[in-house]
Write a protein that holds these residues in place. Structure first.
Motif, PDB file in Angstrom:
ATOM      1  N   ILE A   2      -3.158  12.861 -13.161  1.00 20.92           N
ATOM      2  CA  ILE A   2      -1.833  13.445 -12.971  1.00 20.92           C
ATOM      3  C   ILE A   2      -1.651  14.669 -13.867  1.00 20.92           C
ATOM      4  N   ASP A   6       3.786  16.514 -12.329  1.00 17.22           N
ATOM      5  CA  ASP A   6       4.073  15.205 -11.719  1.00 17.22           C
ATOM      6  C   ASP A   6       5.130  14.450 -12.521  1.00 17.22           C
ATOM      7  N   ALA A  10       8.935  13.498 -11.405  1.00 18.16           N
ATOM      8  CA  ALA A  10       9.402  12.105 -11.500  1.00 18.16           C
ATOM      9  C   ALA A  10      10.739  12.048 -12.221  1.00 18.16           C
ATOM     10  N   LYS A  13      13.550  13.037  -9.853  1.00 12.66           N
ATOM     11  CA  LYS A  13      13.808  12.023  -8.822  1.00 12.66           C
ATOM     12  C   LYS A  13      14.517  10.794  -9.382  1.00 12.66           C
ATOM     13  N   ASN A  58       9.207   5.306  -9.568  1.00 14.56           N
ATOM     14  CA  ASN A  58       8.512   6.530  -9.168  1.00 14.56           C
ATOM     15  C   ASN A  58       7.416   6.239  -8.155  1.00 14.56           C
ATOM     16  N   LYS A  59       6.740   5.104  -8.304  1.00 18.10           N
ATOM     17  CA  LYS A  59       5.711   4.714  -7.334  1.00 18.10           C
ATOM     18  C   LYS A  59       6.333   4.516  -5.949  1.00 18.10           C
ATOM     19  N   ILE A  61       9.206   5.627  -4.643  1.00 17.53           N
ATOM     20  CA  ILE A  61       9.778   6.793  -3.965  1.00 17.53           C
ATOM     21  C   ILE A  61       8.688   7.762  -3.514  1.00 17.53           C
ATOM     22  N   SER A  62       7.441   7.492  -3.909  1.00 14.73           N
ATOM     23  CA  SER A  62       6.334   8.311  -3.435  1.00 14.73           C
ATOM     24  C   SER A  62       5.755   7.787  -2.123  1.00 14.73           C
ATOM     25  N   LEU A  63       6.232   6.623  -1.670  1.00 11.91           N
ATOM     26  CA  LEU A  63       5.732   6.025  -0.432  1.00 11.91           C
ATOM     27  C   LEU A  63       6.365   6.682   0.791  1.00 11.91           C
ATOM     28  N   THR A  64       5.658   6.594   1.911  1.00 15.89           N
ATOM     29  CA  THR A  64       6.198   7.106   3.171  1.00 15.89           C
ATOM     30  C   THR A  64       7.254   6.145   3.701  1.00 15.89           C
ATOM     31  N   ASP A 150      -1.445   6.423 -10.637  1.00 18.25           N
ATOM     32  CA  ASP A 150      -0.974   7.742 -11.064  1.00 18.25           C
ATOM     33  C   ASP A 150       0.544   7.875 -11.004  1.00 18.25           C
ATOM     34  N   ALA A 151       1.160   7.377  -9.926  1.00 23.26           N
ATOM     35  CA  ALA A 151       2.619   7.503  -9.791  1.00 23.26           C
ATOM     36  C   ALA A 151       3.336   6.662 -10.844  1.00 23.26           C
TER      37      ALA A 151
END
Length: 403
Positions: A2, A6, A10, A13, A58-59, A61-64, A150-151
């Motif tokens: 990262i 990044d 985060a 967000k 953070n993990k 909200i990084s998902l589709t 990483d997220a």
């Protein structure tokens, strides 16, 4: 690996979702720690009681959108479970947490209150983890790792950005280390913005996995002993985390159980802060001068405060014993009028507070005409305990420690 961008993203967000936790200056701890100016970064006051919610949110909200609809799965016996459950509740997505059957009821209950479906499986974390990975495949859900992601690391790194904003002239930061997600994120954020700031990791001596990994130049598993810092008792650090620690962290140091217990008690007494063992190690490293610097602006990251209610009294008692504030004695005395009063008077004259007294006339070490007295005393320190022993011995008593 990262980047600083990044972590900055985060932070943006997460606004309105997680707290910007206080950075509290402590004159008491500054004096104890070789006159460093000690500040406490109070992640124990974060939502869910620890920093973990930063990484898990953070993990997620990084998902589709499609991944969110299928939900998430995690394995944890503590803070990560609550962080994932809370984040799922905020996003309105399905969440399943697998916890060992022996997980504290308070943590199971708290996780369920955040809306998670809690599954109790196995007797160890490894059992729970294996089952969680099976569920992930069955459900098509996303697995949220506690640290090796990483997220997640980027989310934890937002703690570092806050420290720099709250104390721009910070010179050193002490960070608890388990799997390495928190220190990996913080160290990257700090060093990329100001490489002159020192970043130290702190582990329990009972499970020094990151320290040993640095010695062997790769993540390795270590044997673990029971520790009050169970939240950082990770036998093998994450690969992503190890790379960040190797690149950015100045050193990893260790503290023992006595130092952890005393620090937890001091935080409770002096700052009115209930802090779990894994959250107290950073401050313990300063109070017991594990680092060779003085008169620096130092931040100790207090990573969590989720202590099981039933464990609090044991923490206090252990801390008092370790610091010489509590002692149990037994002694054989002559069974005659006035002997008990003589013993109690000797102790009272030394300013010890008698908590309890128990008298036995029958036992394997008690002969006819004698009795055994067991005493629980509140004392000042180890020197005070030794003074009590010496006076009682001079008065003709044989003093033994009681269990």
């Amino acid at each position: 690996m990262i980047t600083l961008d990044d972590i900055i993203l985060a932070r943006e967000k997460m606004k309105g979702i997680v707290h910007t936790t206080p950075l509290d200056f402590s004159q008491t701890f500054s004096t104890i720690s070789a006159n460093n100016k000690v500040y406490l970064k109070l992640e124990n006051l974060q939502k869910t009681g620890s920093f973990k919610v930063r990484g898990s949110y953070n993990k997620m909200i990084s998902l589709t959108e499609a991944e969110l609809q299928k939900g998430v799965v995690a394995a944890s016996a503590g803070n990560h479970a609550q962080g994932v459950a809370y984040s799922s509740q905020m996003l309105g997505i399905p969440c399943t947490i697998v916890m060992p059957k022996g997980a504290p009821l308070s943590k199971v209950s708290a996780t369920r209150q955040y809306g998670a479906d809690v599954v109790l499986q196995g007797h160890t974390f490894d059992d729970a983890l294996a089952y969680a990975l099976e569920l992930k495949d069955q459900m098509g859900a996303t697995f949220v790792h506690a640290f090796d992601d990483d997220a997640v690391i980027a989310g934890q790194g937002t703690v570092g950005l806050e420290i720099l904003e709250q104390l721009p002239d910070v010179e050193a930061i002490m960070v608890p280390v388990g799997g390495g997600g928190l220190i990996g994120g913080i160290a990257l954020a700090i060093k990329e913005k100001n490489p002159h700031v020192r970043v130290y990791g702190v582990q329990a001596m009972a499970c020094p996995s990151m320290k040993q990994s640095l010695v062997e130049h790769e993540p390795v598993s270590v044997a673990s002993s029971p520790t009050m810092a169970d939240g950082i008792a990770v036998k093998k650090p994450g690969l992503h985390n190890y790379d960040l620690v190797e690149k950015y962290v100045d050193d990893i140091i260790c503290v023992d159980e006595m130092e952890i217990a005393r620090t937890m008690l001091l935080l409770l007494e002096r700052n009115k802060l209930l802090v779990e063992g894994s959250g107290a190690v950073s401050l313990a490293s300063l109070l017991y001068q594990k680092v060779n610097f003085k008169e620096k602006n130092v931040v100790a990251v207090i990573s969590g405060g989720n202590v099981d209610v039933n464990f609090i009294s044991r923490i206090i008692e252990r801390g008092m014993v370790e610091s010489g504030r509590y002692a149990n004695f037994s002694m054989i005395v002559k069974d005659k009028p006035g002997e008990m009063q003589r013993v109690l008077s000797s102790i009272s004259e030394l300013d010890a507070n008698i908590q309890s007294v128990h008298l036995d006339h029958v036992g394997k070490d008690i002969y006819p005409g004698y009795a055994q007295i067991e005493l629980a005393l509140e004392t000042k320190n180890q020197d005070h305990i030794e003074e009590i022993r010496r006076v009682l011995k001079n008065n003709g008593y044989v003093v033994r420690d009681s269990d």
